[in-house]
Write an enzyme that holds these catalytic residues in place. Structure first.
Site, PDB file in Angstrom:
ATOM      1  CG  ASP A 193      11.029   4.088  95.203  1.00 17.38           C
ATOM      2  OD1 ASP A 193      10.750   3.176  94.954  1.00 17.38           O
ATOM      3  OD2 ASP A 193       9.872   4.863  94.551  1.00 17.38           O
TER       4      ASP A 193
ATOM      5  CE  LYS B 264      -3.398   2.168  93.767  1.00 19.90           C
ATOM      6  NZ  LYS B 264      -2.843   2.638  92.545  1.00 19.90           N
TER       7      LYS B 264
ATOM      8  CG  ASP C 114       6.796   3.312  97.631  1.00 22.30           C
ATOM      9  OD1 ASP C 114       7.594   4.191  97.513  1.00 22.30           O
ATOM     10  OD2 ASP C 114       6.194   2.841  96.981  1.00 22.30           O
TER      11      ASP C 114
HETATM   12  P1  GTP Z   1       6.504   9.206  91.032  1.00 21.26           P
HETATM   13  O1  GTP Z   1       6.746   9.990  89.845  1.00 21.26           O
HETATM   14  O2  GTP Z   1       6.490   9.912  92.230  1.00 21.26           O
HETATM   15  O3  GTP Z   1       5.463   8.200  90.674  1.00 21.26           O
HETATM   16  O4  GTP Z   1       8.044   8.364  91.327  1.00 21.26           O
HETATM   17  P2  GTP Z   1       8.927   7.618  90.268  1.00 21.26           P
HETATM   18  O5  GTP Z   1       9.241   8.348  88.800  1.00 21.26           O
HETATM   19  O6  GTP Z   1      10.035   7.311  91.033  1.00 21.26           O
HETATM   20  O7  GTP Z   1       8.132   6.389  89.942  1.00 21.26           O
HETATM   21  P3  GTP Z   1       8.022   5.006  90.592  1.00 21.26           P
HETATM   22  O8  GTP Z   1       7.893   5.365  92.441  1.00 21.26           O
HETATM   23  O9  GTP Z   1       6.723   4.235  90.249  1.00 21.26           O
HETATM   24  O10 GTP Z   1       9.321   4.270  90.326  1.00 21.26           O
HETATM   25  C1  GTP Z   1       9.786   3.305  91.098  1.00 21.26           C
HETATM   26  C2  GTP Z   1      11.057   2.809  90.851  1.00 21.26           C
HETATM   27  O11 GTP Z   1      11.390   2.807  89.633  1.00 21.26           O
HETATM   28  C3  GTP Z   1      11.871   4.313  91.476  1.00 21.26           C
HETATM   29  O12 GTP Z   1      12.966   3.641  92.052  1.00 21.26           O
HETATM   30  C4  GTP Z   1      12.084   4.916  90.135  1.00 21.26           C
HETATM   31  O13 GTP Z   1      13.481   5.711  90.287  1.00 21.26           O
HETATM   32  C5  GTP Z   1      12.472   4.017  89.311  1.00 21.26           C
HETATM   33  N1  GTP Z   1      11.999   4.033  87.880  1.00 21.26           N
HETATM   34  C6  GTP Z   1      10.742   4.491  87.319  1.00 21.26           C
HETATM   35  N2  GTP Z   1      10.797   5.057  86.074  1.00 21.26           N
HETATM   36  C7  GTP Z   1      11.983   4.769  85.620  1.00 21.26           C
HETATM   37  C8  GTP Z   1      12.697   4.411  84.258  1.00 21.26           C
HETATM   38  O14 GTP Z   1      12.079   5.244  83.491  1.00 21.26           O
HETATM   39  N3  GTP Z   1      14.050   4.410  84.171  1.00 21.26           N
HETATM   40  C9  GTP Z   1      14.590   3.946  85.345  1.00 21.26           C
HETATM   41  N4  GTP Z   1      15.997   3.696  85.417  1.00 21.26           N
HETATM   42  N5  GTP Z   1      14.260   3.736  86.470  1.00 21.26           N
HETATM   43  C10 GTP Z   1      12.647   4.033  86.819  1.00 21.26           C
END
Ligand code: GTP
Length: 352
Positions: free
Chosen positions: A106, A157, A217
């Site tokens: 992302d 933070k 991001d």
């Molecule tokens: P929010 O729910 O809005 O916080 O978004 P998110 O679920 O994408 O979480 P975050 O932005 O912290 O994740 C950062 C990156 O890691 C993103 O590209 C997510 O798709 C990926 N990611 C987060 N958790 C997992 C997981 O459990 N498994 C995998 N494969 N990717 C994950």
């Protein structure tokens, strides 16, 4: 070179847009977001990519298939329950032959992969984290480095008096197989809160490299909109192939621009495939219209995104908002800053 992209998150902060589509597949300038990242990786010599999926995995297969269209061999490792950023990498350990690039799915960034790899090799690190500089460090988790460029500590933070640097984790990493093997298998585990502090604690070599390229991001509605404004405004290079230019308007195949359509301010307006803009419509700044969008006479759109198949009624006013796929925004409606309409929403005429 091989890369893993983490794409399994729920994308809760981007709801309602992520109710039906996972964040990495959401369109950014009318292409699935990840396509921008994959094309950039291919340009830099990456040919094999594994997507670590969780939430709505079929959307990835639908958008990218086996990657052939993009010149990349794409494979998938699906998690039946979320394993977190670290657990996802461990789950794909079999893919990590030699140094492996890992990316958050992302982040829109221009990463100089050759420089990143050079830094990783010179530091003889087991893992190297790409960092990016930010203007307001209080909003982020900071990564502090020593003079040799090795990671010294992580600051979550921080309050203004605790701030010692302006570099944050950019969501891109290089890993040696030994670092991946240190992640416990089959459990929910974070790279940021688990693996990296563990490596530091045991005195293992964790290096950092500061990337100076564009970085964003896209995880919140505000940033998702910003990605479009930046792309159409020229802050990151857009793939403009196949678009016709008419002043500030970029027209994809079959798009139609009616008479007396106005544009003011900096930025550009992209009309997706088969979209149509009626007479006297007004645009301000950067606006992205998806495929098959209809904007009727006299509507006014400022710095906003309208996704595929949506219809904007006559004299409606949209400002700094996102209209989901197949929405119907009635005549004379006003949709203001920060608003996002989920796919298929219907606003009756004159709604505000
Ligand atoms: P929010 O729910 O809005 O916080 O978004 P998110 O679920 O994408 O979480 P975050 O932005 O912290 O994740 C950062 C990156 O890691 C993103 O590209 C997510 O798709 C990926 N990611 C987060 N958790 C997992 C997981 O459990 N498994 C995998 N494969 N990717 C994950």
């Amino acid at each position: 070179m091989r890369a893993i992209i983490l794409t399994g998150g729920l994308g809760t902060r981007l709801r309602p847009l992520t109710a039906d589509l996972p964040k990495p597949v959401l369109p950014v300038i009318n292409r699935p977001f990840l396509e921008h990242q994959l094309l950039d990786l291919r340009r830099q010599g990456v040919r094999e990519v594994l997507l670590a999926t969780g939430f709505k995995p079929r959307a990835f297969a639908r958008a990218f298939g086996d990657g052939k269209r993009l010149g990349i061999r794409l494979t998938f490792a699906h998690e039946t329950r979320p394993l977190g950023t670290g657990g996802a990498v461990r789950h794909a350990a079999g893919f990590c032959r030699g140094t492996t690039l890992v990316l958050n799915g992302d982040v829109l960034q221009r990463l100089d992969l050759a420089a990143f790899l050079k830094r990783h090799a010179a530091a003889r690190a087991e893992a190297t984290i790409a960092l990016t500089r930010v203007a307001d460090p209080t909003q982020f988790g900071l990564v502090e480095t020593d003079r040799a460029g090795l990671v010294k500590r992580f600051l979550e933070k921080p309050s203004p008096e605790e701030i010692t640097c302006d570099t944050i984790n950019a969501g891109a990493y290089l890993f040696e197989p030994s670092a991946v093997a240190s992640i416990p298998p089959g459990v929910l585990y974070s790279l940021e809160r688990g693996l990296f502090p563990e490596l530091l604690k045991h005195g293992r070599r964790l290096a950092a490299w500061v990337s100076n390229g564009y970085w964003l991001d896209i995880g919140t509605l505000d940033k998702y909109l910003q990605a479009h404004l930046d792309g159409l405004g020229g802050a990151w290079p857009l793939p403009l192939v196949g678009l016709r230019r008419r002043g500030p308007f970029l027209l994809d195949s079959g798009a139609q621009l009616g008479p007396r359509v106005w544009h003011e301010g900096a930025g550009r307006v992209l009309l997706g495939r088969g979209s149509a803009v009626g007479p006297g419509a007004r645009f301000t700044g950067s606006v992205c219209l998806g495929a098959g969008v209809r904007v009727e006479a006299g509507a006014s759109l400022a710095d906003c995104i309208v996704l595929d198949g949506a219809r904007i009624g006559s004299d409606a006013r949209l400002e700094r908002c996102v209209v989901g796929r197949r929405c119907r925004v009635g005549a004379g409606c006003i949709v203001g800053p920060g608003r996002a309409l989920g796919d298929g929403s219907v606003l009756t005429a004159f709604s505000r």
